[in-house]
Design a protein around this motif. Structure first.
Motif, PDB file in Angstrom:
ATOM      1  N   PRO A  86       0.804  -1.226   0.000  1.00  0.00           N
ATOM      2  CA  PRO A  86       0.000   0.000   0.000  1.00  0.00           C
ATOM      3  C   PRO A  86       0.836   1.276   0.000  1.00  0.00           C
ATOM      4  CG  PRO A  86      -0.079  -1.057   2.145  1.00  0.00           C
ATOM      5  CD  PRO A  86       0.670  -1.984   1.233  1.00  0.00           C
ATOM      6  N   PRO A  87       0.253   2.331  -0.544  1.00  0.00           N
ATOM      7  CA  PRO A  87       0.933   3.622  -0.516  1.00  0.00           C
ATOM      8  C   PRO A  87       0.876   4.226   0.885  1.00  0.00           C
ATOM      9  CG  PRO A  87      -1.255   3.878  -1.440  1.00  0.00           C
ATOM     10  CD  PRO A  87      -1.045   2.407  -1.207  1.00  0.00           C
ATOM     11  N   LEU A  88       1.771   5.161   1.115  1.00  0.00           N
ATOM     12  CA  LEU A  88       1.790   5.920   2.362  1.00  0.00           C
ATOM     13  C   LEU A  88       1.489   7.393   2.099  1.00  0.00           C
ATOM     14  CD1 LEU A  88       5.028   4.314   3.840  1.00  0.00           C
ATOM     15  CD2 LEU A  88       2.658   3.655   4.272  1.00  0.00           C
ATOM     16  N   VAL A  89       1.324   7.728   0.827  1.00  0.00           N
ATOM     17  CA  VAL A  89       1.083   9.103   0.405  1.00  0.00           C
ATOM     18  C   VAL A  89      -0.392   9.435   0.544  1.00  0.00           C
ATOM     19  CG1 VAL A  89       1.209  10.696  -1.553  1.00  0.00           C
ATOM     20  CG2 VAL A  89       2.999   8.995  -1.228  1.00  0.00           C
ATOM     21  N   LYS A  90      -0.705  10.401   1.383  1.00  0.00           N
ATOM     22  CA  LYS A  90      -2.066  10.922   1.531  1.00  0.00           C
ATOM     23  C   LYS A  90      -3.135   9.830   1.472  1.00  0.00           C
ATOM     24  CE  LYS A  90      -1.066  15.525  -0.164  1.00  0.00           C
ATOM     25  NZ  LYS A  90      -1.387  16.551  -1.149  1.00  0.00           N
ATOM     26  N   THR A  91      -3.049   8.887   2.361  1.00  0.00           N
ATOM     27  CA  THR A  91      -4.023   7.799   2.378  1.00  0.00           C
ATOM     28  C   THR A  91      -4.884   7.871   3.629  1.00  0.00           C
ATOM     29  OG1 THR A  91      -2.589   6.255   3.555  1.00  0.00           O
ATOM     30  CG2 THR A  91      -2.409   6.286   1.149  1.00  0.00           C
ATOM     31  N   ASP A  92      -6.041   7.232   3.541  1.00  0.00           N
ATOM     32  CA  ASP A  92      -6.895   7.139   4.715  1.00  0.00           C
ATOM     33  C   ASP A  92      -6.199   6.340   5.818  1.00  0.00           C
ATOM     34  OD1 ASP A  92      -7.062   4.715   3.327  1.00  0.00           O
ATOM     35  OD2 ASP A  92      -9.243   4.712   3.213  1.00  0.00           O
ATOM     36  N   PHE A  93      -5.371   5.390   5.428  1.00  0.00           N
ATOM     37  CA  PHE A  93      -4.649   4.569   6.398  1.00  0.00           C
ATOM     38  C   PHE A  93      -3.707   5.419   7.250  1.00  0.00           C
ATOM     39  CE2 PHE A  93      -1.527   1.468   7.870  1.00  0.00           C
ATOM     40  CZ  PHE A  93      -2.347   0.428   8.274  1.00  0.00           C
ATOM     41  N   MET A  94      -3.106   6.444   6.651  1.00  0.00           N
ATOM     42  CA  MET A  94      -2.166   7.300   7.386  1.00  0.00           C
ATOM     43  C   MET A  94      -2.860   8.142   8.451  1.00  0.00           C
ATOM     44  SD  MET A  94       0.897   6.638   6.374  1.00  0.00           S
ATOM     45  CE  MET A  94       1.834   7.985   7.048  1.00  0.00           C
ATOM     46  N   GLN A  95      -4.174   8.222   8.399  1.00  0.00           N
ATOM     47  CA  GLN A  95      -4.923   9.015   9.374  1.00  0.00           C
ATOM     48  C   GLN A  95      -5.074   8.295  10.719  1.00  0.00           C
ATOM     49  OE1 GLN A  95      -5.786  12.198   8.621  1.00  0.00           O
ATOM     50  NE2 GLN A  95      -4.791  11.834   6.661  1.00  0.00           N
ATOM     51  N   LYS A  96      -4.663   7.038  10.767  1.00  0.00           N
ATOM     52  CA  LYS A  96      -4.790   6.271  12.009  1.00  0.00           C
ATOM     53  C   LYS A  96      -3.884   6.853  13.092  1.00  0.00           C
ATOM     54  CE  LYS A  96      -6.215   1.969   9.937  1.00  0.00           C
ATOM     55  NZ  LYS A  96      -6.218   0.537  10.095  1.00  0.00           N
ATOM     56  N   PRO A  97      -4.176   6.558  14.347  1.00  0.00           N
ATOM     57  CA  PRO A  97      -3.324   7.036  15.444  1.00  0.00           C
ATOM     58  C   PRO A  97      -1.905   6.469  15.340  1.00  0.00           C
ATOM     59  CG  PRO A  97      -5.382   6.130  16.281  1.00  0.00           C
ATOM     60  CD  PRO A  97      -5.324   5.806  14.824  1.00  0.00           C
ATOM     61  N   ILE A  98      -0.968   7.179  15.887  1.00  0.00           N
ATOM     62  CA  ILE A  98       0.440   6.772  15.870  1.00  0.00           C
ATOM     63  C   ILE A  98       0.601   5.354  16.408  1.00  0.00           C
ATOM     64  CG2 ILE A  98       2.682   7.219  16.968  1.00  0.00           C
ATOM     65  CD1 ILE A  98       2.017  10.246  16.660  1.00  0.00           C
ATOM     66  N   GLN A 131       1.962  -7.130   9.701  1.00  0.00           N
ATOM     67  CA  GLN A 131       0.595  -6.993   9.204  1.00  0.00           C
ATOM     68  C   GLN A 131       0.338  -8.114   8.210  1.00  0.00           C
ATOM     69  OE1 GLN A 131      -1.796  -4.199   9.514  1.00  0.00           O
ATOM     70  NE2 GLN A 131      -3.109  -5.629   8.445  1.00  0.00           N
ATOM     71  N   GLN A 132      -0.765  -8.781   8.355  1.00  0.00           N
ATOM     72  CA  GLN A 132      -1.155  -9.761   7.344  1.00  0.00           C
ATOM     73  C   GLN A 132      -2.660  -9.787   7.242  1.00  0.00           C
ATOM     74  OE1 GLN A 132       0.739 -13.315   8.807  1.00  0.00           O
ATOM     75  NE2 GLN A 132      -1.189 -14.128   9.533  1.00  0.00           N
ATOM     76  N   GLY A 133      -3.133 -10.249   6.118  1.00  0.00           N
ATOM     77  CA  GLY A 133      -4.561 -10.241   5.860  1.00  0.00           C
ATOM     78  C   GLY A 133      -4.922  -9.030   5.021  1.00  0.00           C
ATOM     79  N   ILE A 134      -6.160  -8.992   4.652  1.00  0.00           N
ATOM     80  CA  ILE A 134      -6.630  -7.936   3.758  1.00  0.00           C
ATOM     81  C   ILE A 134      -6.768  -6.616   4.509  1.00  0.00           C
ATOM     82  CG2 ILE A 134      -8.565  -7.168   2.313  1.00  0.00           C
ATOM     83  CD1 ILE A 134      -9.135 -10.142   1.751  1.00  0.00           C
ATOM     84  N   ILE A 135      -6.198  -5.583   3.924  1.00  0.00           N
ATOM     85  CA  ILE A 135      -6.429  -4.218   4.388  1.00  0.00           C
ATOM     86  C   ILE A 135      -6.869  -3.411   3.174  1.00  0.00           C
ATOM     87  CG2 ILE A 135      -4.783  -4.329   6.304  1.00  0.00           C
ATOM     88  CD1 ILE A 135      -2.892  -2.593   4.601  1.00  0.00           C
ATOM     89  N   THR A 136      -7.637  -2.387   3.409  1.00  0.00           N
ATOM     90  CA  THR A 136      -8.097  -1.518   2.331  1.00  0.00           C
ATOM     91  C   THR A 136      -7.511  -0.138   2.554  1.00  0.00           C
ATOM     92  OG1 THR A 136     -10.150  -2.772   2.171  1.00  0.00           O
ATOM     93  CG2 THR A 136     -10.118  -0.593   1.145  1.00  0.00           C
ATOM     94  N   GLU A 182      -7.804  -2.932  -2.125  1.00  0.00           N
ATOM     95  CA  GLU A 182      -7.467  -4.017  -1.195  1.00  0.00           C
ATOM     96  C   GLU A 182      -6.030  -4.483  -1.412  1.00  0.00           C
ATOM     97  OE1 GLU A 182     -10.216  -7.267  -1.308  1.00  0.00           O
ATOM     98  OE2 GLU A 182     -11.728  -6.142  -0.189  1.00  0.00           O
ATOM     99  N   TYR A 183      -5.368  -4.750  -0.298  1.00  0.00           N
ATOM    100  CA  TYR A 183      -4.014  -5.298  -0.298  1.00  0.00           C
ATOM    101  C   TYR A 183      -4.034  -6.527   0.594  1.00  0.00           C
ATOM    102  CZ  TYR A 183      -2.680  -0.857  -2.335  1.00  0.00           C
ATOM    103  OH  TYR A 183      -2.582   0.227  -3.169  1.00  0.00           O
ATOM    104  N   ASN A 184      -3.437  -7.607   0.127  1.00  0.00           N
ATOM    105  CA  ASN A 184      -3.406  -8.832   0.907  1.00  0.00           C
ATOM    106  C   ASN A 184      -2.004  -9.426   0.799  1.00  0.00           C
ATOM    107  OD1 ASN A 184      -4.033 -11.023   2.444  1.00  0.00           O
ATOM    108  ND2 ASN A 184      -5.330 -12.012   0.920  1.00  0.00           N
ATOM    109  N   ASN A 185      -1.083  -8.786   1.466  1.00  0.00           N
ATOM    110  CA  ASN A 185       0.294  -9.227   1.464  1.00  0.00           C
ATOM    111  C   ASN A 185       0.774  -9.229   2.910  1.00  0.00           C
ATOM    112  OD1 ASN A 185       2.794 -10.030   0.478  1.00  0.00           O
ATOM    113  ND2 ASN A 185       2.751  -8.542  -1.192  1.00  0.00           N
ATOM    114  N   VAL A 186       1.905  -9.804   3.152  1.00  0.00           N
ATOM    115  CA  VAL A 186       2.444  -9.866   4.507  1.00  0.00           C
ATOM    116  C   VAL A 186       3.531  -8.813   4.678  1.00  0.00           C
ATOM    117  CG1 VAL A 186       3.712 -11.308   6.151  1.00  0.00           C
ATOM    118  CG2 VAL A 186       1.952 -12.333   4.689  1.00  0.00           C
ATOM    119  N   MET A 187       3.391  -8.045   5.744  1.00  0.00           N
ATOM    120  CA  MET A 187       4.487  -7.174   6.168  1.00  0.00           C
ATOM    121  C   MET A 187       5.054  -7.826   7.420  1.00  0.00           C
ATOM    122  SD  MET A 187       4.599  -3.211   7.325  1.00  0.00           S
ATOM    123  CE  MET A 187       5.857  -2.744   8.512  1.00  0.00           C
TER     124      MET A 187
END
Length: 135
Positions: free
Chosen positions: A57-69, A80-85, A90-95
């Protein structure tokens, strides 16, 4: 009246000094974070933070980046594993967990990504906050 004005001026200078120190600390953390990001994150999320569509997933101006620190600390420490949006994709890869990084490196990477590529998010990750979440 003169004492009140003097007290207010000193209080204002005190706030400015604290704010300057926090800004300086954040800038230093971002600079260190850029180096750590290049070593540990950029292979997947790319130098420009745009990720690889469908893979990382991107880190540029994403809704995901709005999460708490704390959410970012957790992902770096535990992986991280499993589907995230992210931004509707949707991304389904393992970090994999990157718990081998130091508390400072993790805080610096978070501060860098939250303040780069057009991101300007409030708050600052600290090594103490990371350390508190290691368990």
């Amino acid at each position: 009246m003169k004492k009140i004005i003097t007290s207010m001026a000193l209080l204002t200078l005190g706030f400015l000094a604290v704010s300057f120190q926090q800004d300086k600390a954040l800038k230093e953390s971002i600079a260190r974070g850029k180096e750590a990001y290049a070593l540990y994150c950029q292979n997947c999320h790319m130098e420009n933070g745009k990720g690889q569509e469908g893979m990382f997933p991107p880190l540029v101006k994403t809704d995901f980046m709005q999460k708490p620190i704390e959410a970012f600390v957790s992902v770096i420490l535990k992986g991280q594993q499993g589907i995230i949006t992210v931004n509707g994709v949707e991304y389904n890869n393992v970090m994999p967990a990157q718990d081998y990084l130091t508390n400072e490196q993790i805080a610096d990477i978070i501060n860098y990504t939250r303040n780069s590529w057009g991101n300007k998010l409030k708050g600052m990750a600290t090594p103490d906050k990371v350390n508190g979440m290691r368990n």
